[in-house]
Structures are given as structure tokens and as C-alpha cells.
Design an enzyme around this catalytic site. Sequence first.
Site, PDB file in Angstrom:
ATOM      1  CG  ASP A  67      -0.366  -0.654   2.428  1.00  0.00           C
ATOM      2  OD1 ASP A  67       0.874  -0.756   2.537  1.00  0.00           O
ATOM      3  OD2 ASP A  67      -1.137  -1.074   3.297  1.00  0.00           O
ATOM      4  CD  GLU A 126      -4.316   3.526   6.692  1.00  0.00           C
ATOM      5  OE1 GLU A 126      -5.380   3.408   7.329  1.00  0.00           O
ATOM      6  OE2 GLU A 126      -3.270   2.955   7.021  1.00  0.00           O
TER       7      GLU A 126
END
Length: 378
Positions: A67, A126
Amino acid sequence: MKTLQQIRRDLHQIPEIGFQEYKTQAYLLEEIQLLNQERLTVVKWKTGIVVHVKGIDPKKTIGWRTDIDGLPINEQTGFSYQSTHTGYMHACGHDIHMTVALGLLRQLNQTPINDDMVFLFQPAEEGPGGALPMREWLKEKHPEFLPDVILAFHIAPEYPVGTIATRPGLLFANTSELFIDLHGVEGHAAYPHRTKDMTIAAASLLLQLQTIVSRAINPLESAVVTIGKMTSGTVQNIISGHARLEGTIRTMDAVTMQTVKERIEALCKSTEIAFDCKVHIDYGSSYYQVFNSEEITQNFLSFANHDDTTNAIHCDPAMTGEDFGYFLQEIPGFLFWAGVDSSYGLHNAKLNPNETVVDYLVPFTESYIRTLSNHDND
């Protein structure tokens, strides 16, 4: 060529939130362009990147996902290389995740394995969630890059460097954000009969929401419904015409998540009737459980147990969420924790991971991937 430590520090200074990782994407592309391009195919998706590395004699494709986004947190570490983006920070370790991925890419491009590799630099972990749309884009536009097995890791502040932890089966929970807006009629405190008070309605609903886990969920199943924020009203002598509840839902089972949401919707409908108001629900970002493949995870733990540099732990599942679960929903693989020995936890403005973890993880994971490729191709 920059050291891994320098790369990590560079990335740490430019955190960006989901689908706004423009500087991050540009930096990653610059580093990737420095590599020998003979075996590489590079494709961009939104603010993310897919890098395919051609193997020597491929029988399958091994995927590595990282990520790339940061968090809306004002950094308080005092590092000389702290965030230059005021109000944003890599407070979940994605700077370290990206650095390890680049380190692995360097090694496996320079000395390729038998199988193909694909590196997924995924945005918006997120929020609002990048894994599911990235997976679906790959399936539609680049099915040739879909991995047959997929791997990822997440930093763990509580463990020392050299410790990894994971488990077969459920590792992370199903999670969903929860936002509830209640709309009534505002008015003067002296004339309550002319209003529809949303402070009272929200307070009543908040208490009812706390009965879902205790009365609607099997006590042998795990679930959490937390309202972390409630806002209502403007001044002390005005009855509020709008209130908002903000919270989170977490379950260890996808069916249980659906049950919780059905109960929330039923309670909101009853609130509309009881308080003559309108209630709107927004589930925000919802993440599917991280469910590690049994055989592959056991083999990884066995490999780690025989590695002299590593302390391998069979850990318990956690109520944390990670959208990597959407990849594991359709592709076998696993996610593991990697210790970074931080005195502050994830999403903390003072998170201070020991960055030497990158020097440990790159050779460790490279060795595992080579073993995985050789073993499965025997």
C-alpha cells in the site's frame, strides 16, 4: 542508486491520502525506471503502479502487494526527515512497505526467479479502499498480470525487528465505517413542541446500537459496534435539528457483518418513526476479512522457523482491518506482521519504526519467494 534507508526517508516526507498519491507515484516510477527494463513491464492504474517481472521459466505468477497512501495526521516525531506535507503522515508504515517492495523488485529483477513476479503498488488502503477496484481492473484490463498467489506484510510496532507473526485462516476482521445523519427540525429551546430534537433522537439511537452485539449476535461470534463521535447542536438555547453519529463495525465473519448492518438499518427506521425524522446511513469504507490460505501460510511459517535471522510467531486474529482481504478473497496467499520495535502504535503521530527492518525483510522475503518458486516448480 539510493540506499533503502534513503528511499524510506524520502517516501516518509511525502505522505498523501488515498487516490491523491501523485508525488508518491512519481517517486516510485523514478526508482523503477533506474532498473534494467529488459524484464519489466510497468503499467499505471490511477495513482498506483503494477510492475511485472518476467521469470526465467515461469509456471505461475507470484504477487507482492504494497500500500502507498498516508494518513491525515500531523506528525510529531521530530525526525529530521519528518513529513513535509503539513497535516499528513505515514503513521501506518506504508513508507516501509513501499521500501521493502522496491528492495524486492531490485533483487528479483537483477537475479530473477523461475516464475513471473508482479508488484502491486496499491493506493488508498486507508480509505476509501483501493484493493477491490484494483483487483477488478486487473481482471478486466490486464488478466495476464493477475497473480496465482499473493503476499503482503504489515509493520507491527509491538514486535522487535526480526520477528514475524501470522496464522492460517482469519488474521484481520471484516470492517466497515459507520456514519449516521439524523435530520429533524431546529428551534428555540423555549418552544420544544415546534421542533424535532435530533440530540434526543441520536442519544436514543446510540444506546440502541449498543444492544446489537449483546442481543442480535451469537455470543460465540465476535463483533464490535463502536460510536466514537457524536455531534449535535450549535448553542445552548437552540434545539438541534441535525445530529451525526460516527463509528466503526468489526466482525470476525462476513455473515455477521451483514447481520449487524441489517440491525443498524432496522434501528434507524424505528428511530425515524419514533422521532418523526429522517435518518441516513453511510457505511463509508468497508473491508473484507484477511483470510490466509492454510497450506501456503503453514509453509511460510515453517520456512521462517528454519531461518536463523527470524523469530516466527503463530499469532491470534485481530479486529484490525486491511483491504488486502479483497485480493485474498479470490487469490490464495497470506499477510504477515513484521516487527518494527516502535514505542508508539499504528496511527500514532509519534510512530517511530526501526527502519533497519527493511534491511532484514528484503533478504528474508527474497529468500522465501525463491524457495516458493523453486518448490512449486519441482
